[in-house]
Scaffold this active site. Structure first.
Site, PDB file in Angstrom:
ATOM      1  N   ASN A 199     -10.343  -2.353   2.716  1.00 23.31           N
ATOM      2  CA  ASN A 199     -10.046  -2.368   1.276  1.00 23.31           C
ATOM      3  C   ASN A 199     -11.313  -2.048   0.497  1.00 23.31           C
ATOM      4  O   ASN A 199     -12.393  -1.940   1.085  1.00 23.31           O
ATOM      5  CB  ASN A 199      -9.560  -3.765   0.869  1.00 23.31           C
ATOM      6  CG  ASN A 199      -8.059  -3.959   1.100  1.00 23.31           C
ATOM      7  OD1 ASN A 199      -7.318  -3.014   1.332  1.00 23.31           O
ATOM      8  ND2 ASN A 199      -7.629  -5.204   1.022  1.00 23.31           N
ATOM      9  N   TYR A 210       0.995  -4.250  12.023  1.00 23.38           N
ATOM     10  CA  TYR A 210       1.015  -2.817  11.709  1.00 23.38           C
ATOM     11  C   TYR A 210       1.819  -2.019  12.733  1.00 23.38           C
ATOM     12  O   TYR A 210       2.624  -1.157  12.363  1.00 23.38           O
ATOM     13  CB  TYR A 210      -0.416  -2.279  11.564  1.00 23.38           C
ATOM     14  CG  TYR A 210      -1.120  -2.850  10.347  1.00 23.38           C
ATOM     15  CD1 TYR A 210      -1.467  -4.199  10.305  1.00 23.38           C
ATOM     16  CD2 TYR A 210      -1.417  -2.070   9.256  1.00 23.38           C
ATOM     17  CE1 TYR A 210      -2.094  -4.744   9.196  1.00 23.38           C
ATOM     18  CE2 TYR A 210      -2.054  -2.607   8.136  1.00 23.38           C
ATOM     19  CZ  TYR A 210      -2.384  -3.943   8.114  1.00 23.38           C
ATOM     20  OH  TYR A 210      -3.001  -4.481   7.024  1.00 23.38           O
ATOM     21  N   HIS A 217       0.835  -1.221   0.000  1.00 24.59           N
ATOM     22  CA  HIS A 217       0.000   0.000   0.000  1.00 24.59           C
ATOM     23  C   HIS A 217       0.865   1.264   0.000  1.00 24.59           C
ATOM     24  O   HIS A 217       0.539   2.246   0.668  1.00 24.59           O
ATOM     25  CB  HIS A 217      -0.948   0.020   1.205  1.00 24.59           C
ATOM     26  CG  HIS A 217      -1.956  -1.080   1.197  1.00 24.59           C
ATOM     27  ND1 HIS A 217      -3.240  -0.923   0.755  1.00 24.59           N
ATOM     28  CD2 HIS A 217      -1.874  -2.371   1.581  1.00 24.59           C
ATOM     29  CE1 HIS A 217      -3.913  -2.063   0.866  1.00 24.59           C
ATOM     30  NE2 HIS A 217      -3.096  -2.965   1.358  1.00 24.59           N
TER      31      HIS A 217
HETATM   32  C1  HEM Z   1      -1.408 -10.813   8.014  1.00 21.79           C
HETATM   33  C2  HEM Z   1      -1.846 -10.139   6.968  1.00 21.79           C
HETATM   34  C3  HEM Z   1      -1.418  -8.740   6.691  1.00 21.79           C
HETATM   35  C4  HEM Z   1      -0.240  -8.135   6.979  1.00 21.79           C
HETATM   36  C5  HEM Z   1       0.987  -8.740   7.637  1.00 21.79           C
HETATM   37  C6  HEM Z   1      -0.341  -6.779   6.517  1.00 21.79           C
HETATM   38  C7  HEM Z   1       0.657  -5.860   6.607  1.00 21.79           C
HETATM   39  C8  HEM Z   1       0.574  -4.566   6.209  1.00 21.79           C
HETATM   40  C9  HEM Z   1       1.641  -3.613   6.300  1.00 21.79           C
HETATM   41  C10 HEM Z   1       3.027  -3.915   6.846  1.00 21.79           C
HETATM   42  C11 HEM Z   1       1.179  -2.449   5.821  1.00 21.79           C
HETATM   43  C12 HEM Z   1       1.952  -1.155   5.688  1.00 21.79           C
HETATM   44  C13 HEM Z   1       1.595  -0.269   6.820  1.00 21.79           C
HETATM   45  C14 HEM Z   1       2.444   0.961   6.878  1.00 21.79           C
HETATM   46  O1  HEM Z   1       3.661   0.872   6.683  1.00 21.79           O
HETATM   47  O2  HEM Z   1       1.889   2.049   7.170  1.00 21.79           O
HETATM   48  C15 HEM Z   1      -0.178  -2.647   5.431  1.00 21.79           C
HETATM   49  C16 HEM Z   1      -0.998  -1.673   4.938  1.00 21.79           C
HETATM   50  C17 HEM Z   1      -2.313  -1.877   4.650  1.00 21.79           C
HETATM   51  N1  HEM Z   1      -3.021  -3.054   4.723  1.00 21.79           N
HETATM   52 FE1  HEM Z   1      -2.328  -4.795   5.362  1.00 21.79          FE
HETATM   53  N2  HEM Z   1      -1.570  -6.576   5.963  1.00 21.79           N
HETATM   54  C18 HEM Z   1      -2.261  -7.758   6.048  1.00 21.79           C
HETATM   55  C19 HEM Z   1      -3.521  -7.999   5.580  1.00 21.79           C
HETATM   56  C20 HEM Z   1      -4.368  -7.053   5.093  1.00 21.79           C
HETATM   57  C21 HEM Z   1      -5.736  -7.283   4.745  1.00 21.79           C
HETATM   58  C22 HEM Z   1      -6.476  -8.613   4.798  1.00 21.79           C
HETATM   59  C23 HEM Z   1      -6.243  -6.091   4.362  1.00 21.79           C
HETATM   60  C24 HEM Z   1      -7.661  -5.884   3.931  1.00 21.79           C
HETATM   61  C25 HEM Z   1      -8.426  -4.956   4.386  1.00 21.79           C
HETATM   62  C26 HEM Z   1      -5.198  -5.088   4.485  1.00 21.79           C
HETATM   63  C27 HEM Z   1      -5.318  -3.730   4.245  1.00 21.79           C
HETATM   64  C28 HEM Z   1      -4.314  -2.816   4.339  1.00 21.79           C
HETATM   65  C29 HEM Z   1      -4.442  -1.414   4.005  1.00 21.79           C
HETATM   66  C30 HEM Z   1      -5.694  -0.710   3.520  1.00 21.79           C
HETATM   67  C31 HEM Z   1      -3.196  -0.833   4.201  1.00 21.79           C
HETATM   68  C32 HEM Z   1      -2.822   0.617   3.928  1.00 21.79           C
HETATM   69  C33 HEM Z   1      -2.988   1.463   5.160  1.00 21.79           C
HETATM   70  C34 HEM Z   1      -2.606   2.891   4.834  1.00 21.79           C
HETATM   71  O3  HEM Z   1      -3.334   3.505   4.029  1.00 21.79           O
HETATM   72  O4  HEM Z   1      -1.599   3.385   5.357  1.00 21.79           O
HETATM   73  N3  HEM Z   1      -4.079  -5.706   4.929  1.00 21.79           N
HETATM   74  N4  HEM Z   1      -0.535  -3.949   5.658  1.00 21.79           N
END
Ligand code: HEM
Length: 505
Positions: free
Chosen positions: A148, A359, A75
């Site tokens: 999402n 996160y 993202h």
């Molecule tokens: C174990 C599973 C998951 C892991 C390890 C993971 C990990 C991460 C990481 C490391 C980030 C970056 C955050 C940052 O640096 O600010 C991120 C962002 C994000 N993830 Fe996940 N994620 C997972 C599953 C999901 C799922 C299932 C969704 C569905 C809704 C999702 C939605 C998002 C969104 C929308 C962001 C962006 C947040 C922003 O706008 O800063 N993630 N995720």
């Protein structure tokens, strides 16, 4: 769809200039001392080397060389905006969360839209799931709903998330993406991806605008009401602008002409006072219903059928303010699914459970241990025993930094204690692969009952664009996998692949 000559975003500097006509600020160093010269470094004569003594120059260069922080591992490319959430319906029978306590109550929010796989400079209009994360600045602290634009996800056990993301990112040797072999290899080895693939390759894979897409909390959460009663829930936000997607050919052209197309669209809409808004809903499932459900309610590759669990209206949110500085307020915003408030709890959803750890961990790496003191991430008030660390801004004065204490430090909030659920857990600690838990029934419903014929045709064409470049063995496996959704879908893919140089019919 070409870029207007002078759109609102292009006027940003002119507007600043007009608003600051009588700006008498003088150029200073970062420590606030007036600078005598800005167009020349301090040299010995005209051609002489630059002196180490030119600390004004060193100040500027040393800051410049540290301007970038690690980009988000997923993202990375996104747009943010601010606004408010307003309660329109009473849901206090389900949750005691203060944010929902009365109709008309308003809570400030920050929202970040993103794409999953591309890096910070990636074009906006590529095929991908889009992130739609909301930060609620509530009186009970921060609640982050990190959703999402799809109600489901590709995999359901967090153990598979890093690998799945790797297949969407660059090949580690060639540094190129997409690598269709990596993608289809994993997709076909884990058929639980089938349902989300149908959304990914549908029209919704390329939204026309961040404003014109729905959002979903995706994972299952839980509510606790004032009597301590527990419910499972899912969150939905539906665009009041309607849903509009983009023709892949237009998207491809825009990726070259205006890589920031979605950022520009959101920024300009808000500058032009066309404030986008979404209606906010929940689906509710009682623990008894969860026990009897024919599908696993904690499996994020499944939806909760609206016919069984209707959308219950809750509120509405509006975005009416652009960030005043992108880096400070969007690059540094950190959402965390573990940021829940009294009345809202996690569920056993395996993906959510992994996210509860991921996160905060990544923010400590990307933004630092005190990321919650950055203004955009900061709650209205926090009183705890964490102290010090890099970039400490709030010290909490002389308050005791240990618990328990006898010096009037902060006390436990009895209401929060009453609202924490007692979770009856039973079973043995074990590793059970849940990947083959009916991966096709809901995908079939989506394909056969929801998608119109023209949508199906476009989805198949989009799938073929990604399938044709992969090896015949993955093409065959994909045809077999999608045939289990619908024989006709499998047949159409097979016929489509007939023209591929690889396919062995
Ligand atoms: C174990 C599973 C998951 C892991 C390890 C993971 C990990 C991460 C990481 C490391 C980030 C970056 C955050 C940052 O640096 O600010 C991120 C962002 C994000 N993830 Fe996940 N994620 C997972 C599953 C999901 C799922 C299932 C969704 C569905 C809704 C999702 C939605 C998002 C969104 C929308 C962001 C962006 C947040 C922003 O706008 O800063 N993630 N995720």
């Amino acid at each position: 769809m070409s870029i207007p000559k002078r759109d609102t975003a292009a006027e940003q500097l002119s507007e600043y200039s007009e608003e600051h006509e009588d700006n008498h600020d003088k150029i200073t160093t970062t420590w606030g001392v007036p600078v005598p010269e800005k167009d020349a470094s301090l040299t010995i004569g005209y051609h002489g080397p630059i002196l180490l003594q030119d600390y004004n120059l060193i100040d500027e260069i040393a800051h410049f060389t540290r301007e970038r922080i690690p980009e988000r591992v997923v993202h990375a490319k996104g747009a943010g905006a601010f606004g408010y959430f307003e309660v329109t319906h009473d849901i206090t029978e389900y949750t005691a969360a203060k944010i929902f306590s009365e109709i008309g109550k308003k809570t400030p929010i920050a929202v970040r839209f993103s794409q999953v796989a591309g890096e910070l400079g990636y074009p906006d209009t590529i095929r991908d799931i889009r992130g739609f994360a909301i930060k609620f600045y509530t009186e009970d602290g921060i609640w982050d709903l990190v959703g999402n634009n799809a109600p489901i996800f590709f995999v359901k056990d967090c153990a598979l998330f890093p690998s799945f993301i790797h297949t969407m990112k660059r090949n580690p040797k060639t540094h190129m993406r997409p690598d269709y072999d990596m993608f289809w290899d994993m997709i076909t080895l884990r058929p639980e991806t089938t349902h989300t693939c149908l959304i990914f390759f549908s029209d919704r894979g390329i939204p026309a605008s961040f404003r014109k897409m729905h959002g979903y909390g995706t994972n299952t959460f839980a509510f606790v009401n004032a009597h301590g009663k527990f419910f499972y829930c899912k969150f939905h936000y539906r665009s009041e602008q309607g849903v509009e997607n983009m023709d892949p050919k237009v998207a491809q052209k825009l990726a070259g002409e205006d890589p920031d197309y979605h950022l520009r669209d959101l920024y300009n809409a808000i500058e032009n006072e066309e404030y986008p808004s979404w209606k906010f809903y929940v689906q509710i499932m009682t623990p008894e219903q969860a026990e009897k459900s024919s599908y696993d309610p904690f499996d994020d590759t499944k939806v909760w059928l609206h016919s069984e669990y209707p959308l219950i209206p809750v509120g509405r949110f509006t975005l009416n303010k652009n960030p005043s500085n992108y880096f400070a307020e969007v690059e540094q915003i950190g959402f965390d699914p573990a940021h829940l408030i009294p009345g809202i709890e996690p569920s056993p959803d395996r993906m959510l459970q992994g996210r509860l750890f991921a996160y905060g961990d990544t923010h400590r790496y990307r933004l630092g241990v005190n990321h919650l003191q950055i203004p955009v991430n900061s709650p209205f008030k926090a009183s705890h025993f964490a102290r010090d660390g890099k970039m400490t801004l709030h010290s909490q004065g002389g308050a005791p930094n240990y618990h328990p204490n006898s010096f009037n430090g902060p006390k436990i909030d009895k209401r929060a204690k009453a609202l924490s659920p007692v979770i009856p857990l039973h079973g043995e600690a074990t590793r059970i692969d849940n990947g083959n838990d009916d991966n096709f029934t809901q995908a079939r419903l989506l394909y056969q009952k929801v998608m119109k014929d023209d949508e199906k045709d476009r989805m198949i064409q989009n799938m073929l664009v990604w399938l044709k470049p992969t090896k015949p063995q993955f093409q065959d496996k994909a045809v077999k996998m999608f045939s289990q959704v619908d024989q006709d879908l499998g047949k159409k893919l097979k016929i489509g692949l007939g023209s591929s140089p690889h396919i062995d019919l």
